[in-house]
Design an enzyme around this catalytic site. Sequence first.
Site, PDB file in Angstrom:
ATOM      1  N   SER A   1     -13.185   5.005 -16.111  1.00 34.61           N
ATOM      2  CA  SER A   1     -13.973   3.952 -16.756  1.00 34.61           C
ATOM      3  C   SER A   1     -13.074   2.767 -17.073  1.00 34.61           C
ATOM      4  O   SER A   1     -11.887   2.951 -17.391  1.00 34.61           O
ATOM      5  CB  SER A   1     -14.611   4.461 -18.041  1.00 34.61           C
ATOM      6  OG  SER A   1     -15.214   3.406 -18.766  1.00 34.61           O
TER       7      SER A   1
ATOM      8  N   TYR B   1     -13.377   7.682 -26.530  1.00 35.70           N
ATOM      9  CA  TYR B   1     -13.776   7.831 -25.126  1.00 35.70           C
ATOM     10  C   TYR B   1     -12.796   7.095 -24.214  1.00 35.70           C
ATOM     11  O   TYR B   1     -12.360   7.635 -23.185  1.00 35.70           O
ATOM     12  CB  TYR B   1     -15.188   7.264 -24.959  1.00 35.70           C
ATOM     13  CG  TYR B   1     -15.679   7.160 -23.535  1.00 35.70           C
ATOM     14  CD1 TYR B   1     -16.199   8.264 -22.870  1.00 35.70           C
ATOM     15  CD2 TYR B   1     -15.649   5.939 -22.857  1.00 35.70           C
ATOM     16  CE1 TYR B   1     -16.668   8.167 -21.575  1.00 35.70           C
ATOM     17  CE2 TYR B   1     -16.111   5.831 -21.565  1.00 35.70           C
ATOM     18  CZ  TYR B   1     -16.616   6.942 -20.915  1.00 35.70           C
ATOM     19  OH  TYR B   1     -17.080   6.830 -19.632  1.00 35.70           O
TER      20      TYR B   1
END
Length: 246
Positions: free
Chosen positions: A137, A150
């Site tokens: 990501s 995250y």
Amino acid sequence: MKIIVLGATSAIAEATARLYAGEGAELLLVGRQGERLAAIAADLRLRGAPRVEIATCDLAQASDAMAALASFGATLGGVDHVLIAYGILGDQKASEGDLATAGANLGVNFTSAALWALAVAEMLERQGHGSLVVLGSVAGDRGRRANFVYGAAKSGLGTLVEGIAHRFVGSGPRAVVVKPGPVITPMTEGFANRKGLLWATPETVAAIVRRAADCGGPVVYAPWFWRWIMLVIRLLPARVFNRLDI
């Protein structure tokens, strides 16, 4: 071509599997939801896959990734590409105040995925060919107040996959981390606005994932313009970056 998809019920994984099915690849789909896997498998057969197997497994809890991966490979009769595509966004605020919640987020998004990646690397290096593609990501490129737990997990996972790619130099296999920006998937359903040029569809990212399995560098942004957006964000001085509400 023989493909293993770890986290096959994710929207990006399913879209990527459809591309492989259209090429006539054989697939093994792995995930927790057996009924959902069976439905995806049926669809892939209709799209051209001559063989689709499923394996119900909680990838975040697998105690012996090496043995499980060997079993998956035996089921298919070989492995060419492995896609690791599972993860959770998690609750940032909850993770800040509850270490168990933070640990669960890190465990799914980094620890378990990293162990599967290492198991795949060992298998591909032994056979001397194949591709490992891992979904990372852009959140891992710089810590942001909105999702730094995250992001930390994705950062660590990206570094690990880059290291595997370096390990593979000259030996045959390849490893790639694909870093999408925001994608319109069930994971992002809670976001207020999912429109605009910065939002991608699973199909857009899937096409990039599929190409990355065959060619390109060890880090691929999806879509491509995120490479330059994140370069700017990484280069912003802290005094400027800290004023941004992102």
